[in-house]
Design a protein around this motif. Structure first.
Motif, PDB file in Angstrom:
ATOM      1  N   ALA A 149    -111.590 -21.404 -94.788  1.00 43.04           N
ATOM      2  CA  ALA A 149    -109.652 -20.748 -94.215  1.00 43.04           C
ATOM      3  C   ALA A 149    -109.444 -20.434 -95.750  1.00 43.04           C
ATOM      4  CB  ALA A 149    -109.496 -21.626 -93.251  1.00 43.04           C
ATOM      5  N   GLY A 150    -109.945 -20.691 -96.662  1.00 48.03           N
ATOM      6  CA  GLY A 150    -108.656 -21.045 -97.982  1.00 48.03           C
ATOM      7  C   GLY A 150    -109.729 -20.060 -99.085  1.00 48.03           C
ATOM      8  N   VAL A 213    -115.578 -26.514-102.442  1.00 44.82           N
ATOM      9  CA  VAL A 213    -114.971 -27.863-101.698  1.00 44.82           C
ATOM     10  C   VAL A 213    -115.243 -29.299-102.696  1.00 44.82           C
ATOM     11  CG1 VAL A 213    -113.842 -29.409-100.334  1.00 44.82           C
ATOM     12  CG2 VAL A 213    -114.188 -27.072 -99.617  1.00 44.82           C
TER      13      VAL A 213
END
Ligand SMILES: NC(=O)c1ccc[n+]([C@@H]2O[C@H](COP(=O)([O-])OP(=O)(O)OC[C@H]3O[C@@H](n4cnc5c(N)ncnc54)[C@H](OP(=O)(O)O)[C@@H]3O)[C@@H](O)[C@H]2O)c1
Length: 324
Positions: A149-150, A213
């Motif tokens: 969702a980034g 990430v």
């Protein structure tokens, strides 16, 4: 001009809005009156001196902008004052004006508004380069996106779905996963609540991992790769750079692929431009719908960076530079 500047490498709180002389365009340059500047994770890293680009202090972060051409330097014939343009600035974009070589400008298509244009190129071009040039993603393959969702994550979800892949989105809350589903993900994993390794095993593995990430999520994702799979190393938003034992790469018969889009785009301007054109076409067809969740003024840049740091920005944040 006004610019939100990093004055010391001490994070978001050390950013101050300074009044600086207006830039004048040198030969081959254009001055752009900035209207919108996209917020990206490297802006936060730069505020701490943790990014590979470290300009002398003070400097404004801001890696991408959209606005209108305000002045032309000698020899510039491709643009006129008033043209709608976007540019990848890498830094300097959180300012009311930027001077930039005309060759680095891209005309914004009629099908795209300037706010979207200011928040588009950095993340979508990164994810397109990663998935297409580096990951060789094909229709029918299964793509896992971490931090889905980034900024770069949601772009990867949309591009993956547009290319015909089956997208597994992994993120840390129901709200984030609902956004991923609305943008094309068909399988959802909440890695804050579920064991990522078990969840991916239950799904039957993946062909490509898009990993911006790092930290504790990288190894279980790599372990979920099917033979011939590709693990795309995009970034380390979690802070920790994982160390993966190479025997895993052998056993999995997989590739670990580095993605350094900025350096690649500078070294390959024609291929980068072709990628942007492909992205503009997908946007015009309605296959990409950039999600802007937060808007800030120049004075609110410290808050914008704190929100990124604390994982509160879904999709993209935008600095509304022209708003004051
Ligand atoms: N290689 C390249 O060419 C390239 C280009 C652009 C960006 N990047 C890198 O890609 C990464 C993501 O950039 P972005 O602009 O998409 O950032 P972003 O919008 O902040 O997204 C990062 C995502 O990472 C997750 N995350 C997990 N742990 C985190 C933590 N401790 N702090 C912050 N986020 C955390 C968050 O999702 P959850 O809360 O769901 O976990 C967040 O949505 C950065 O490392 C950036 O430097 C690389």
């Amino acid at each position: 001009m006004r610019a939100a500047c990093i004055t010391q490498l001490e994070g978001p709180d050390a950013i101050e809005v300074l009044d600086l002389p207006d830039p004048t365009p040198r030969k081959g340059q254009v001055v752009v009156a900035v209207e919108h500047a996209g917020l990206n994770f490297p802006d936060l890293l730069m505020s701490r001196g943790l990014y590979q680009i470290r300009p002398p202090l003070p400097f404004a972060p801001g890696g991408e902008i959209a606005g209108r051409v305000a002045a032309l330097g000698e020899g510039v014939t491709d643009f006129e004052v008033g043209d709608r343009v976007l540019a990848l600035t890498f830094f300097g974009g959180f300012a009311t004006q930027v001077a930039i070589p005309a060759a680095q400008l891209t005309r914004v298509p009629e099908s795209m508004d300037l706010e979207t244009a200011g928040a588009f190129a950095f993340t979508y071009a990164t994810s397109y380069h990663a998935l297409v040039d580096r990951g060789r993603l094909s229709a029918g393959e299964r793509l896992l996106v971490l931090g889905a969702a980034g900024g770069v994550g949601l772009a990867a979800v949309e591009i993956g779905a547009a290319l015909g892949a089956e997208v597994v989105a992994a993120a840390s809350s129901d709200e984030k996963l609902a956004l991923c589903a609305a943008h094309g993900a068909t399988h959802l994993v909440d890695y804050a609540k579920q064991d990522l390794k078990e969840a991916l095993k239950a799904l039957g593995g993946v062909d490509v991992v898009y990993d911006p990430v790092g930290g504790a999520y990288s190894e279980p994702s790599l372990r979920a790769l099917r033979p011939g799979g590709r693990h795309l190393v995009v970034g380390f938003a979690a802070g920790d750079i994982p160390a993966v034992r190479l025997n895993l790469v052998l056993l999995k018969q997989c590739e670990v692929v580095g993605v350094a889009w900025g350096s690649w785009a500078v070294a390959n301007p024609h291929r980068h431009r072709a990628n942007l054109d492909a992205l503009f076409a997908l946007h015009a067809e309605g296959k990409l719908r950039p999600h802007i969740s937060r808007r800030y003024t120049l004075d609110e840049v410290p808050q914008a960076l704190r929100d990124l740091d604390e994982r509160r920005v879904l999709g993209k944040g935008v600095i509304q530079v022209a708003a004051g």
